[in-house]
Motif scaffolding. Structure first.
Motif, short mmCIF file in Angstrom:
data_model
loop_
_atom_site.label_atom_id
_atom_site.label_comp_id
_atom_site.label_asym_id
_atom_site.label_seq_id
_atom_site.Cartn_x
_atom_site.Cartn_y
_atom_site.Cartn_z
N GLN A 132 -10.65 4.85 -11.26
CA GLN A 132 -11.84 4.37 -10.55
C GLN A 132 -12.35 3.03 -11.08
OE1 GLN A 132 -14.74 7.54 -10.44
NE2 GLN A 132 -13.37 8.91 -9.32
N GLN A 150 -8.91 9.90 -13.46
CA GLN A 150 -9.55 9.33 -12.28
C GLN A 150 -10.86 8.62 -12.65
OE1 GLN A 150 -9.07 8.85 -9.11
NE2 GLN A 150 -7.31 10.09 -8.52
N SER A 187 1.17 6.13 -7.08
CA SER A 187 0.37 4.93 -6.88
C SER A 187 1.13 3.98 -5.95
CB SER A 187 0.07 4.26 -8.23
OG SER A 187 -0.85 3.20 -8.09
N ASP A 246 -2.19 -1.21 -6.34
CA ASP A 246 -2.98 -0.56 -7.39
C ASP A 246 -2.38 -0.79 -8.78
OD1 ASP A 246 -4.83 0.46 -5.64
OD2 ASP A 246 -4.39 2.57 -6.04
N GLY A 283 -10.38 0.28 -9.63
CA GLY A 283 -10.31 0.21 -8.17
C GLY A 283 -8.98 0.66 -7.62
N GLN A 314 0.81 -1.21 0.00
CA GLN A 314 0.00 0.00 0.00
C GLN A 314 0.85 1.27 0.00
OE1 GLN A 314 -3.93 0.20 0.74
NE2 GLN A 314 -3.39 -1.40 -0.72
N GLN A 362 -7.60 2.91 -5.67
CA GLN A 362 -8.05 3.89 -4.67
C GLN A 362 -6.91 4.63 -3.99
OE1 GLN A 362 -10.71 1.77 -2.06
NE2 GLN A 362 -12.22 1.43 -3.67
N ARG A 363 -5.68 4.15 -4.18
CA ARG A 363 -4.53 4.83 -3.58
C ARG A 363 -3.62 5.40 -4.68
NH1 ARG A 363 -3.40 4.48 1.64
NH2 ARG A 363 -1.13 4.46 1.36
#
Length: 480
Positions: free
Chosen positions: A208, A203, A260, A264, A211, A57, A213-214
């Motif tokens: 999006q 985005q 990122s 991701d 997915g 992450q 999200q980070r």
């Protein structure tokens, strides 16, 4: 898919060897096959001082891996019929002009996206970074005494391209020379065609649906997240420097400013490996993904450039498709092998680490090949005295790259590069390499009709010889 323990041990040992050679603080890798992550590992720290470990992450910069996102956005708009890759740039940017009255009408979106518009390396990105980034301590004095044009907005970038002191390399489509300016312009085309800011478009239509999200572009967004890496680079004295200051360059967002994490980015790479679809979300048709892989002119090491992707054809029977990136505190690589459904990514928080080698090692792991197998095996060859004489001289680019090629007392060629002086080993009639730490750096020479080199192709850029040291006898050029 599972891998033998000895293969994994060999890979992780290779990663550690590279990290040790470059003193890289932290690094993250991920490998996927047929829609499933099959190997993921993290090495070192995101913050050396705190000793905080990297994980899946951890947010890193992507730098020029962003270009593949920009190319994907262009392809999405093309598939919707909102633009054509063969449209002239002036259709969408009517104010687009070249300096000194050079013709711009023949330059198309295809030329921008493939770096074949004919631009030489320009200093505009450096000017923009200097003006918009908080300087580190060792940069402050230089910033205070430097004067340069303002290139802080898209209108200013377009004005610089129209009025700057430069000469195009040739006709559109004639030369490949990596250009951040081209991708800045593509970001503006995306905005005007879609009616959305570039960052919002990416985005909504890429991040999006996958997915991711980070993943984000701006410093304002980044500050909302924890588990963000610190940035590291080496200064002119080869000292490892920590920087808290992310580089900022607003009109160049589309060329290198996405951030990122490994969790991701592997989703994004798998989307390509799956022919444009991931987890039930189709971002581009299979034909569109194939079109992005259609190659134009040579990049280096036997690889050619497509649409925001670099392609190596027939590597152990498969195609390798990738893109890397480098900024302060960023070394990145993302790519896939379409025939095998393999996707792989590497993220690192130190500038200048050859993460493409680690990325290729991941591909080798998946293919069951020797972990350290290279893109190409270089075979040394000899050059005549006339050939050595024809390439000697100084080469300099608007981006600040400088190379001095000389002959030592033993008659061997050397190259003085920004990081030192090294032996220049010929490997073909117009190619040579020099080695720094664990990296092979390829040079391809471009010759004029007299047989003198008028430029080198290095780092994807065409870098001209400095006039008078010595200069070509004629300006009629042909690439050998």
């Amino acid at each position: 898919m599972t891998y033998r323990k000895d293969q994994i041990a060999a890979f992780e040992s290779y990663v550690q060897k590279i990290m040790d050679a470059y003193e890289a603080p932290g690094l993250a890798v991920a490998l996927a096959e047929h829609g499933k992550v099959t190997y993921q590992q993290n090495f070192g720290t995101r913050d050396q001082a705190a000793g905080t470990a990297v994980d899946g992450q951890t947010i890193f910069g992507l730098a020029s891996v962003t270009k593949s996102f920009t190319a994907l956005a262009i392809m999405q708009l093309a598939e919707q019929g909102l633009l054509s890759l063969n449209d002239p740039v002036t259709r969408y940017l009517p104010e687009f002009k070249l300096a000194q009255g050079q013709p711009a009408d023949a330059i198309t979106i295809h030329h921008l996206i493939t770096h074949t518009a004919g631009f030489p390396p320009l200093p505009a990105l450096d000017y923009c970074i200097r003006a918009n980034t908080t300087p580190d301590e060792d940069e402050s004095a230089e910033r205070e005494t430097s004067e340069y044009p303002s290139v802080n907005t898209m209108p200013e970038l377009l004005d610089y391209i129209a009025t700057g002191d430069y000469q195009m390399l040739g006709q559109a489509g004639e030369f490949f020379s990596y250009s951040n300016d081209c991708y800045g312009l593509l970001g503006e085309i995306i905005e005007r065609v879609s009616g959305q800011p570039y960052t919002e478009y990416v985005q909504q239509h890429i991040l999006q649906p996958l997915g991711m999200q980070r993943s984000m572009f701006t410093m304002q967004e980044l500050q909302q997240f924890d588990n963000v890496t610190e940035l590291y680079y080496r200064n002119g004295q080869d000292e490892l420097i920590h920087s808290p200051n992310w580089q900022v360059a607003p009109p160049f967002t589309a060329c290198g400013w996405l951030k990122s994490c490994a969790d991701d980015l592997i989703k994004y790479a798998q989307m390509y490996a799956n022919g444009g679809e991931y987890a039930g979300q189709r971002l581009l048709s299979e034909q569109g993904v194939k079109q992005m892989q259609q190659v134009t002119l040579e990049f280096n090491q036997g690889r050619k450039y497509g649409y925001g992707l670099i392609v190596k054809q027939d590597y152990a029977g498969v195609t390798l498709v990738e893109h890397g990136g480098s900024l302060k505190g960023v070394s990145s690589n993302m790519g896939f092998a379409p025939e095998k459904g393999i996707a792989a990514i590497v993220l690192c928080n130190l500038t200048g680490v050859p993460v493409a080698k680690i990325w290729l090692a991941l591909i080798n792991l998946a293919l069951g090949l020797p972990i350290e197998q290279h893109y190409v095996d270089y075979s040394p060859c000899g050059w005549t005295a006339d050939m050595r004489e024809s390439v000697m001289g100084e080469y300099s680019s608007g981006e600040g790259a400088e190379f001095q090629i000389e002959q030592d007392e033993a008659g061997e060629l050397t190259v003085k590069a920004p990081v030192g002086t090294f032996k220049l080993q010929p490997i073909g009639p117009n190619r040579a390499i020099w080695r720094y730490k664990l990296a092979e750096n390829e040079m391809r020479f471009l010759f004029d009709e007299t047989g003198k080199a008028w430029a080198i192709h290095a780092g994807g850029r065409v870098i001209r010889r400095v006039p008078g040291r010595p200069s070509p006898a004629t300006d009629k050029r042909s690439a050998k």
